[in-house]
Design a protein around this motif. Structure first.
Motif, mmCIF file in Angstrom:
data_model
loop_
_atom_site.group_PDB
_atom_site.id
_atom_site.type_symbol
_atom_site.label_atom_id
_atom_site.label_comp_id
_atom_site.label_asym_id
_atom_site.label_seq_id
_atom_site.Cartn_x
_atom_site.Cartn_y
_atom_site.Cartn_z
ATOM 1 N N MET A 1 -124.275 17.285 -27.190
ATOM 2 C CA MET A 1 -122.871 16.343 -26.707
ATOM 3 C C MET A 1 -123.008 15.006 -27.083
ATOM 4 O O MET A 1 -124.245 14.637 -27.092
ATOM 5 N N TYR A 7 -116.564 9.645 -20.276
ATOM 6 C CA TYR A 7 -115.552 9.676 -19.116
ATOM 7 C C TYR A 7 -115.789 8.841 -18.009
ATOM 8 O O TYR A 7 -114.798 8.711 -17.100
ATOM 9 N N PHE A 14 -108.205 6.806 -19.833
ATOM 10 C CA PHE A 14 -107.648 8.119 -20.216
ATOM 11 C C PHE A 14 -106.581 8.533 -19.214
ATOM 12 O O PHE A 14 -105.321 8.834 -19.760
ATOM 13 N N GLN A 18 -102.727 8.801 -20.832
ATOM 14 C CA GLN A 18 -102.145 10.244 -20.780
ATOM 15 C C GLN A 18 -100.778 10.255 -20.211
ATOM 16 O O GLN A 18 -99.736 10.396 -20.647
ATOM 17 N N GLY A 49 -113.663 21.579 -18.706
ATOM 18 C CA GLY A 49 -113.329 20.093 -19.083
ATOM 19 C C GLY A 49 -112.006 19.911 -18.432
ATOM 20 O O GLY A 49 -111.084 19.429 -19.124
ATOM 21 N N GLY A 51 -110.991 17.638 -16.598
ATOM 22 C CA GLY A 51 -110.374 16.257 -16.258
ATOM 23 C C GLY A 51 -110.115 16.165 -14.967
ATOM 24 O O GLY A 51 -110.686 16.289 -13.958
ATOM 25 N N ASP A 71 -116.045 19.928 -14.932
ATOM 26 C CA ASP A 71 -115.962 19.040 -16.011
ATOM 27 C C ASP A 71 -117.441 18.098 -15.865
ATOM 28 O O ASP A 71 -118.064 18.197 -14.677
ATOM 29 N N ILE A 72 -117.726 17.576 -16.911
ATOM 30 C CA ILE A 72 -119.095 17.117 -16.873
ATOM 31 C C ILE A 72 -119.241 15.423 -16.353
ATOM 32 O O ILE A 72 -120.143 15.042 -16.087
ATOM 33 N N SER A 73 -117.805 14.910 -16.120
ATOM 34 C CA SER A 73 -117.790 13.700 -15.692
ATOM 35 C C SER A 73 -117.507 13.913 -14.128
ATOM 36 O O SER A 73 -116.405 14.465 -13.593
ATOM 37 N N GLY A 93 -120.377 19.505 -13.930
ATOM 38 C CA GLY A 93 -121.369 20.182 -14.906
ATOM 39 C C GLY A 93 -120.698 20.607 -16.166
ATOM 40 O O GLY A 93 -119.814 20.248 -16.472
ATOM 41 N N SER A 94 -121.805 21.458 -17.169
ATOM 42 C CA SER A 94 -121.382 21.481 -18.512
ATOM 43 C C SER A 94 -120.798 22.645 -18.425
ATOM 44 O O SER A 94 -121.361 23.811 -17.942
ATOM 45 N N MET A 95 -119.759 22.812 -19.491
ATOM 46 C CA MET A 95 -119.091 24.295 -19.614
ATOM 47 C C MET A 95 -119.911 25.261 -20.295
ATOM 48 O O MET A 95 -119.639 26.445 -20.295
ATOM 49 N N ARG A 111 -108.503 22.435 -22.404
ATOM 50 C CA ARG A 111 -107.542 21.651 -23.308
ATOM 51 C C ARG A 111 -108.304 20.310 -23.656
ATOM 52 O O ARG A 111 -108.709 19.720 -22.896
ATOM 53 N N PHE A 112 -108.682 20.446 -25.019
ATOM 54 C CA PHE A 112 -109.155 19.199 -25.726
ATOM 55 C C PHE A 112 -110.574 19.022 -24.979
ATOM 56 O O PHE A 112 -110.895 17.724 -24.600
ATOM 57 N N TYR A 116 -116.346 18.679 -27.428
ATOM 58 C CA TYR A 116 -117.210 17.484 -27.320
ATOM 59 C C TYR A 116 -118.694 18.266 -27.144
ATOM 60 O O TYR A 116 -119.701 17.480 -27.108
ATOM 61 N N LEU A 117 -118.654 19.563 -27.227
ATOM 62 C CA LEU A 117 -120.116 20.432 -27.183
ATOM 63 C C LEU A 117 -120.859 20.032 -28.532
ATOM 64 O O LEU A 117 -120.063 20.238 -29.473
HETATM 65 C C1 LIG Z 1 -109.955 14.850 -23.288
HETATM 66 S S1 LIG Z 1 -110.257 15.072 -21.874
HETATM 67 C C2 LIG Z 1 -109.329 16.460 -21.406
HETATM 68 C C3 LIG Z 1 -109.034 16.354 -19.735
HETATM 69 C C4 LIG Z 1 -108.191 17.551 -19.464
HETATM 70 N N1 LIG Z 1 -108.368 18.856 -19.998
HETATM 71 C C5 LIG Z 1 -106.986 17.150 -20.177
HETATM 72 O O1 LIG Z 1 -106.316 17.784 -21.043
HETATM 73 O O2 LIG Z 1 -106.168 16.419 -19.452
HETATM 74 C C6 LIG Z 1 -111.788 15.855 -22.117
HETATM 75 C C7 LIG Z 1 -112.750 16.304 -20.710
HETATM 76 O O3 LIG Z 1 -113.652 17.133 -21.296
HETATM 77 C C8 LIG Z 1 -114.766 16.623 -20.394
HETATM 78 N N2 LIG Z 1 -116.072 16.999 -20.836
HETATM 79 C C9 LIG Z 1 -116.753 16.765 -21.938
HETATM 80 N N3 LIG Z 1 -117.951 17.458 -22.350
HETATM 81 C C10 LIG Z 1 -117.762 18.516 -21.299
HETATM 82 C C11 LIG Z 1 -118.764 19.543 -21.067
HETATM 83 N N4 LIG Z 1 -119.967 19.799 -21.811
HETATM 84 N N5 LIG Z 1 -118.649 20.302 -19.941
HETATM 85 C C12 LIG Z 1 -117.342 20.085 -19.275
HETATM 86 N N6 LIG Z 1 -116.550 19.220 -19.295
HETATM 87 C C13 LIG Z 1 -116.819 18.507 -20.481
HETATM 88 C C14 LIG Z 1 -114.681 15.280 -20.292
HETATM 89 O O4 LIG Z 1 -115.627 14.749 -19.189
HETATM 90 C C15 LIG Z 1 -113.236 15.112 -20.162
HETATM 91 O O5 LIG Z 1 -112.803 15.307 -18.777
#
Ligand SMILES: C[S@@+](CC[C@H](N)C(=O)[O-])C[C@H]1O[C@@H](n2cnc3c(N)ncnc32)[C@H](O)[C@@H]1O
Length: 224
Positions: A1, A7, A14, A18, A49, A51, A71-73, A93-95, A111-112, A116-117
């Motif tokens: 990552m 985040y 963000f 959005q 993820g 968000g 979500d990791i944040s 946590g991480s996905m 979604r998006f 990040y992985l």
């Molecule tokens: C662009 S945002 C999208 C949030 C939401 N899905 C949306 O569409 O509004 C990306 C999200 O992925 C999360 N994220 C990043 N790496 C991650 C991971 N390894 N595991 C879980 N979540 C992660 C970030 O913390 C962030 O909240």
């Protein structure tokens, strides 16, 4: 990552960016996901993820039996807890390490978040573990062609970090460039059938750019 904590820092802008951006524009990525969702009645859904949870609320309203989010944040999860019906179903946590049992989920949506992985295959294995037989994965990620151009590298296979501006250049995100083959790796095809593939039309792109590159790659996959 690239930066697990980004985040924590950019989460508030963000969310605000959005909300404002899509108050006047069509959210094509969300439309893609909605168009590919099965009937969610009685189904268990996981948003990876997730968000701030706006999509979770949608899946709850569509009749899902249970909707989980990871979500990791911790900032984003705290924001999500304010809006969803079942805040106890949200995890920090991480996905690629999901605290849910084998075959406990019918639909995974991302979604998006996948890009990040650093390693997509580990997450694909985890998704396949928790999905029921015939369960589906629906994902939208930044397009490999767009992320390659953003790296400024001459080598498509480079693992450089991408810096990208979102929402009228108000939010800066960072993630590693992934090739198309990383998204659709041998591990992916060992675990899933690719059911549908799309990429953002160059007409009215979400993130306009001079070369008219597609903003996102979107797909639906079914567990083998
Ligand atoms: C662009 S945002 C999208 C949030 C939401 N899905 C949306 O569409 O509004 C990306 C999200 O992925 C999360 N994220 C990043 N790496 C991650 C991971 N390894 N595991 C879980 N979540 C992660 C970030 O913390 C962030 O909240």
């Amino acid at each position: 990552m690239v930066n697990d904590s980004q985040y924590e820092e950019i989460g508030a802008e963000f969310i605000d960016g959005q909300r404002k951006y899509f108050s006047t524009k069509t959210d094509h990525a969300r439309e893609f996901i909605r168009s590919r969702l099965p009937d969610l009645s009685g189904k268990a859904v996981l948003d990876v993820g997730c968000g701030h949870g706006s999509d979770i609320l949608t899946y709850e309203k569509l009749g899902a039996r249970e909707v989980y989010g990871i979500d990791i944040s911790s900032f984003m999860i705290e924001e999500a807890k304010k809006v969803v019906k079942s805040p106890d179903n949200l995890f920090v946590g991480s996905m690629d390490s999901i605290p849910l049992g084998d075959r406990s989920i019918d639909v995974i949506v991302g979604r998006f978040s996948l890009h990040y992985l650093s390693e997509l295959d580990k997450a694909y294995e985890e998704f396949a573990r928790i999905l029921n037989d015939d369960g589906s994965l629906i994902a939208v990620a930044h397009h490999p062609l767009k992320s390659f151009v953003q790296t400024g590298s001459r080598d498509y296979t480079n693992k450089d970090n991408v810096e990208m501006q979102l929402y009228d250049n108000k939010v800066t995100i960072r993630f590693p460039h992934h090739t198309l083959k990383e998204f659709f790796s041998d591990a992916f095809f060992g675990l899933f059938y690719l059911d549908y593939l799309d990429e953002e039309s160059s007409i009215d792109p979400e993130y306009p750019n001079e070369q008219n590159l597609p903003g996102y790659l979107a797909f639906k996959a079914i567990k083998r």
